[in-house]
Motif scaffolding. Structure first.
Motif, mmCIF file in Angstrom:
data_model
loop_
_atom_site.group_PDB
_atom_site.id
_atom_site.type_symbol
_atom_site.label_atom_id
_atom_site.label_comp_id
_atom_site.label_asym_id
_atom_site.label_seq_id
_atom_site.Cartn_x
_atom_site.Cartn_y
_atom_site.Cartn_z
ATOM 1 N N TRP A 14 1.169 -55.766 -17.736
ATOM 2 C CA TRP A 14 0.519 -54.660 -18.421
ATOM 3 C C TRP A 14 1.454 -53.461 -18.370
ATOM 4 O O TRP A 14 2.338 -53.371 -17.543
ATOM 5 N N VAL A 16 1.851 -49.206 -18.516
ATOM 6 C CA VAL A 16 1.297 -47.860 -18.425
ATOM 7 C C VAL A 16 2.296 -46.950 -19.127
ATOM 8 O O VAL A 16 3.454 -46.866 -18.720
ATOM 9 N N LEU A 23 2.184 -42.932 -10.946
ATOM 10 C CA LEU A 23 0.900 -43.580 -10.694
ATOM 11 C C LEU A 23 0.621 -43.589 -9.194
ATOM 12 O O LEU A 23 1.531 -43.774 -8.391
ATOM 13 N N THR A 25 -1.925 -45.763 -8.168
ATOM 14 C CA THR A 25 -2.237 -47.185 -8.047
ATOM 15 C C THR A 25 -2.425 -47.783 -9.427
ATOM 16 O O THR A 25 -2.825 -47.098 -10.362
ATOM 17 N N THR A 26 -2.123 -49.051 -9.551
ATOM 18 C CA THR A 26 -2.432 -49.798 -10.761
ATOM 19 C C THR A 26 -2.668 -51.245 -10.356
ATOM 20 O O THR A 26 -2.078 -51.730 -9.393
ATOM 21 N N TYR A 57 0.559 -53.360 -6.527
ATOM 22 C CA TYR A 57 0.825 -51.938 -6.757
ATOM 23 C C TYR A 57 -0.372 -51.090 -6.309
ATOM 24 O O TYR A 57 -0.689 -50.083 -6.916
ATOM 25 N N ALA A 84 -6.811 -54.122 -17.038
ATOM 26 C CA ALA A 84 -5.877 -53.323 -16.246
ATOM 27 C C ALA A 84 -6.531 -51.990 -15.881
ATOM 28 O O ALA A 84 -7.338 -51.445 -16.636
ATOM 29 N N HIS A 85 -6.153 -51.498 -14.722
ATOM 30 C CA HIS A 85 -6.618 -50.199 -14.241
ATOM 31 C C HIS A 85 -5.409 -49.418 -13.753
ATOM 32 O O HIS A 85 -4.488 -49.973 -13.160
ATOM 33 N N ALA A 86 -5.402 -48.124 -14.013
ATOM 34 C CA ALA A 86 -4.385 -47.226 -13.464
ATOM 35 C C ALA A 86 -5.058 -45.928 -13.061
ATOM 36 O O ALA A 86 -5.997 -45.478 -13.729
ATOM 37 N N ASN A 87 -4.597 -45.356 -11.961
ATOM 38 C CA ASN A 87 -5.088 -44.048 -11.542
ATOM 39 C C ASN A 87 -3.971 -43.054 -11.814
ATOM 40 O O ASN A 87 -2.921 -43.096 -11.186
ATOM 41 N N ASN A 92 -9.391 -42.514 -13.603
ATOM 42 C CA ASN A 92 -9.365 -43.974 -13.690
ATOM 43 C C ASN A 92 -9.228 -44.366 -15.159
ATOM 44 O O ASN A 92 -10.123 -44.115 -15.964
ATOM 45 N N TRP A 94 -8.738 -47.411 -17.877
ATOM 46 C CA TRP A 94 -9.043 -48.836 -17.986
ATOM 47 C C TRP A 94 -8.623 -49.376 -19.345
ATOM 48 O O TRP A 94 -8.823 -48.718 -20.362
#
Length: 103
Positions: A14, A16, A23, A25-26, A57, A84-87, A92, A94
């Motif tokens: 994925w 970002v 980031l 976290t992802t 990660y 997928a998620h990323a902060n 957050n 998505w």
């Protein structure tokens, strides 16, 4: 991966694309049960309820934009649902939910 796979350890990639920050976290969150609703920036991974997630990660600071790759260890075949998620900056983010059928 393709929509059908015979591997119980498929790799998922994925991207970002936001270049504004690093980031926190992802990860890929996944389960055998679907969570198809749209998710908000206030929806934390714990609140969403996917049973599994990648941890490659999960801690640290990662540059963006970047492409990430992780393996999904699965206990058995069947259909999995993942996103997928990323902060980024405490938000957050998505992806839509995708489906992978494991034979």
């Amino acid at each position: 991966p393709p929509p059908d796979s015979s591997s119980l350890t498929p790799q998922i990639s994925w991207r970002v694309s936001d270049p504004s920050t690093n980031l926190i976290t992802t990860a890929i969150y996944y389960d055998y049960l679907s969570t198809p609703s749209a998710l908000l920036t206030s929806d934390s991974p714990q609140a969403v309820g996917y049973q599994f997630h990648t941890s490659d990660y999960s801690l640290g600071s990662f540059p963006a934009p970047a492409t990430f790759i992780a393996t999904l260890p699965l206990p058995h075949s069947g259909t999995i649902y993942y996103r997928a998620h990323a902060n980024l900056n405490g938000l957050n983010l998505w992806s839509p939910e995708f489906t992978l059928r494991l034979k």
